[in-house]
Write a protein that holds these residues in place. Structure first.
Motif, PDB file in Angstrom:
ATOM      1  N   GLU A   1       0.821  -1.216   0.000  1.00  0.00           N
ATOM      2  CA  GLU A   1       0.000   0.000   0.000  1.00  0.00           C
ATOM      3  C   GLU A   1       0.855   1.267   0.000  1.00  0.00           C
ATOM      4  O   GLU A   1       0.569   2.217  -0.711  1.00  0.00           O
ATOM      5  CB  GLU A   1      -0.926  -0.008   1.216  1.00  0.00           C
ATOM      6  N   ASP A   2       1.901   1.282   0.807  1.00  0.00           N
ATOM      7  CA  ASP A   2       2.830   2.415   0.819  1.00  0.00           C
ATOM      8  C   ASP A   2       4.242   1.885   0.579  1.00  0.00           C
ATOM      9  O   ASP A   2       4.971   1.594   1.522  1.00  0.00           O
ATOM     10  CB  ASP A   2       2.771   3.175   2.144  1.00  0.00           C
ATOM     11  N   PRO A   3       4.638   1.725  -0.676  1.00  0.00           N
ATOM     12  CA  PRO A   3       5.935   1.122  -0.976  1.00  0.00           C
ATOM     13  C   PRO A   3       7.134   1.964  -0.533  1.00  0.00           C
ATOM     14  O   PRO A   3       8.253   1.466  -0.504  1.00  0.00           O
ATOM     15  CB  PRO A   3       5.918   0.954  -2.498  1.00  0.00           C
TER      16      PRO A   3
ATOM     17  N   GLU B   1      18.991  11.072  -4.340  1.00  0.00           N
ATOM     18  CA  GLU B   1      18.320  10.050  -5.141  1.00  0.00           C
ATOM     19  C   GLU B   1      16.839  10.412  -5.293  1.00  0.00           C
ATOM     20  O   GLU B   1      16.270  11.092  -4.458  1.00  0.00           O
ATOM     21  CB  GLU B   1      18.423   8.668  -4.468  1.00  0.00           C
ATOM     22  N   GLU B   2      16.255   9.922  -6.367  1.00  0.00           N
ATOM     23  CA  GLU B   2      14.829  10.144  -6.599  1.00  0.00           C
ATOM     24  C   GLU B   2      14.164   8.786  -6.791  1.00  0.00           C
ATOM     25  O   GLU B   2      14.717   7.912  -7.460  1.00  0.00           O
ATOM     26  CB  GLU B   2      14.608  10.994  -7.851  1.00  0.00           C
ATOM     27  N   ILE B   3      12.973   8.636  -6.207  1.00  0.00           N
ATOM     28  CA  ILE B   3      12.226   7.384  -6.307  1.00  0.00           C
ATOM     29  C   ILE B   3      10.854   7.675  -6.903  1.00  0.00           C
ATOM     30  O   ILE B   3      10.198   8.640  -6.503  1.00  0.00           O
ATOM     31  CB  ILE B   3      12.039   6.731  -4.921  1.00  0.00           C
ATOM     32  N   ARG B   4      10.435   6.843  -7.833  1.00  0.00           N
ATOM     33  CA  ARG B   4       9.094   6.954  -8.417  1.00  0.00           C
ATOM     34  C   ARG B   4       8.437   5.572  -8.368  1.00  0.00           C
ATOM     35  O   ARG B   4       9.107   4.549  -8.541  1.00  0.00           O
ATOM     36  CB  ARG B   4       9.138   7.429  -9.870  1.00  0.00           C
ATOM     37  N   ILE B   5       7.146   5.576  -8.180  1.00  0.00           N
ATOM     38  CA  ILE B   5       6.383   4.338  -8.098  1.00  0.00           C
ATOM     39  C   ILE B   5       5.899   3.947  -9.486  1.00  0.00           C
ATOM     40  O   ILE B   5       5.349   4.769 -10.216  1.00  0.00           O
ATOM     41  CB  ILE B   5       5.196   4.510  -7.132  1.00  0.00           C
ATOM     42  N   GLY B   6       6.104   2.674  -9.837  1.00  0.00           N
ATOM     43  CA  GLY B   6       5.634   2.130 -11.100  1.00  0.00           C
ATOM     44  C   GLY B   6       4.444   1.215 -10.876  1.00  0.00           C
ATOM     45  O   GLY B   6       3.677   1.398  -9.925  1.00  0.00           O
ATOM     46  N   ALA B   7       4.311   0.205 -11.719  1.00  0.00           N
ATOM     47  CA  ALA B   7       3.195  -0.735 -11.618  1.00  0.00           C
ATOM     48  C   ALA B   7       3.490  -1.792 -10.549  1.00  0.00           C
ATOM     49  O   ALA B   7       2.847  -1.826  -9.506  1.00  0.00           O
ATOM     50  CB  ALA B   7       2.932  -1.391 -12.970  1.00  0.00           C
ATOM     51  N   ARG B   8       4.466  -2.637 -10.798  1.00  0.00           N
ATOM     52  CA  ARG B   8       4.932  -3.620  -9.813  1.00  0.00           C
ATOM     53  C   ARG B   8       6.428  -3.432  -9.589  1.00  0.00           C
ATOM     54  O   ARG B   8       7.166  -4.372  -9.343  1.00  0.00           O
ATOM     55  CB  ARG B   8       4.667  -5.052 -10.285  1.00  0.00           C
TER      56      ARG B   8
ATOM     57  N   SER C   1      25.619   5.427  -2.515  1.00  0.00           N
ATOM     58  CA  SER C   1      24.343   5.769  -1.913  1.00  0.00           C
ATOM     59  C   SER C   1      24.154   5.090  -0.560  1.00  0.00           C
ATOM     60  O   SER C   1      24.592   3.962  -0.341  1.00  0.00           O
ATOM     61  CB  SER C   1      23.208   5.345  -2.846  1.00  0.00           C
ATOM     62  N   LYS C   2      23.486   5.784   0.331  1.00  0.00           N
ATOM     63  CA  LYS C   2      23.099   5.242   1.644  1.00  0.00           C
ATOM     64  C   LYS C   2      21.604   4.919   1.666  1.00  0.00           C
ATOM     65  O   LYS C   2      21.046   4.582   2.703  1.00  0.00           O
ATOM     66  CB  LYS C   2      23.406   6.261   2.753  1.00  0.00           C
ATOM     67  N   LEU C   3      20.961   5.022   0.509  1.00  0.00           N
ATOM     68  CA  LEU C   3      19.532   4.808   0.391  1.00  0.00           C
ATOM     69  C   LEU C   3      19.166   3.374   0.769  1.00  0.00           C
ATOM     70  O   LEU C   3      19.785   2.424   0.301  1.00  0.00           O
ATOM     71  CB  LEU C   3      19.079   5.093  -1.044  1.00  0.00           C
ATOM     72  N   ARG C   4      18.153   3.244   1.618  1.00  0.00           N
ATOM     73  CA  ARG C   4      17.616   1.943   2.009  1.00  0.00           C
ATOM     74  C   ARG C   4      16.114   1.956   1.737  1.00  0.00           C
ATOM     75  O   ARG C   4      15.403   2.860   2.190  1.00  0.00           O
ATOM     76  CB  ARG C   4      17.856   1.639   3.489  1.00  0.00           C
ATOM     77  N   ILE C   5      15.668   0.964   1.004  1.00  0.00           N
ATOM     78  CA  ILE C   5      14.261   0.841   0.635  1.00  0.00           C
ATOM     79  C   ILE C   5      13.780  -0.511   1.167  1.00  0.00           C
ATOM     80  O   ILE C   5      14.134  -1.558   0.607  1.00  0.00           O
ATOM     81  CB  ILE C   5      14.071   0.932  -0.893  1.00  0.00           C
ATOM     82  N   PRO C   6      13.006  -0.520   2.250  1.00  0.00           N
ATOM     83  CA  PRO C   6      12.616  -1.789   2.868  1.00  0.00           C
ATOM     84  C   PRO C   6      11.948  -2.793   1.934  1.00  0.00           C
ATOM     85  O   PRO C   6      12.152  -3.996   2.078  1.00  0.00           O
ATOM     86  CB  PRO C   6      11.664  -1.366   3.990  1.00  0.00           C
ATOM     87  N   VAL C   7      11.183  -2.322   0.963  1.00  0.00           N
ATOM     88  CA  VAL C   7      10.494  -3.248   0.060  1.00  0.00           C
ATOM     89  C   VAL C   7      11.480  -4.048  -0.802  1.00  0.00           C
ATOM     90  O   VAL C   7      11.119  -5.082  -1.364  1.00  0.00           O
ATOM     91  CB  VAL C   7       9.442  -2.495  -0.795  1.00  0.00           C
TER      92      VAL C   7
END
Length: 171
Positions: free
Chosen positions: A110-112, A122-129, A142-148
């Motif tokens: 629901e909230d990726p 960094e920039e993040i965009r939501i796609g389909a899957r 990068s130190k970016l961490r994305i739990p998904v």
């Protein structure tokens, strides 16, 4: 027959747990997949099957578990979905090696973006899957961490483009 792309998660191509792409191709052929081809040594395989996506994934995961003695995560997309992800790339003007598509199993949560940390430029965009991530300074710094990401695997857009081309050729 549907063209598919399978993206293996956490495949170590250089040390323990190594899975040579020739072995991966053989596993796919033994599973009954057709027109099997691998791309670069990071767990990318393209093939044709009459099976549905979930059946293809389960079949490949079982055969990989039987081979490796442990679970190896697999994300499967149809050729059309890979082409769609390439077309939806919101950072199409950026270098392909600086943009990653993070493909996840099943639908996005629901909230990726929940729990994302370490973001700088960094920039993040939501796609389909998938999520698209632009790393202007490269992913290595990068130190970016994305739990998904624990439910998926990422490929840069150069690889996605090549996989789209390869899978489109499956007849």
């Amino acid at each position: 027959m549907t063209g598919y792309v399978a993206l293996l998660r956490a495949v170590n191509v250089g040390g323990t747990g190594k899975l040579p792409m020739s072995v991966l191709a053989g596993i796919c052929v033994d599973a009954g997949f057709r027109q099997v081809r691998t791309h670069i040594a990071s767990g990318n395989v393209v093939f044709g099957s009459d099976g549905a996506e979930d059946v293809v994934r389960a079949t490949l995961e079982k055969r990989l578990r039987d081979h490796a003695g442990k679970d190896i995560g697999v994300v499967v997309r149809s050729a059309a979905e890979i082409a769609g992800a390439l077309a939806r790339n919101p950072f199409a003007d950026a270098p392909g090696n600086r943009v990653m598509a993070l493909f996840v199993d099943g639908p996005l949560p629901e909230d990726p973006l929940e729990g994302v940390s370490g973001i700088r430029n960094e920039e993040i965009r939501i796609g389909a899957r998938e999520l698209f991530v632009f790393y202007p300074d490269g992913m290595g710094r990068s130190k970016l961490r994305i739990p998904v990401e624990k439910h998926g695997t990422a490929r840069n857009m150069n690889t996605v483009a090549r996989l789209a081309e390869m899978s489109a050729a499956i007849a």
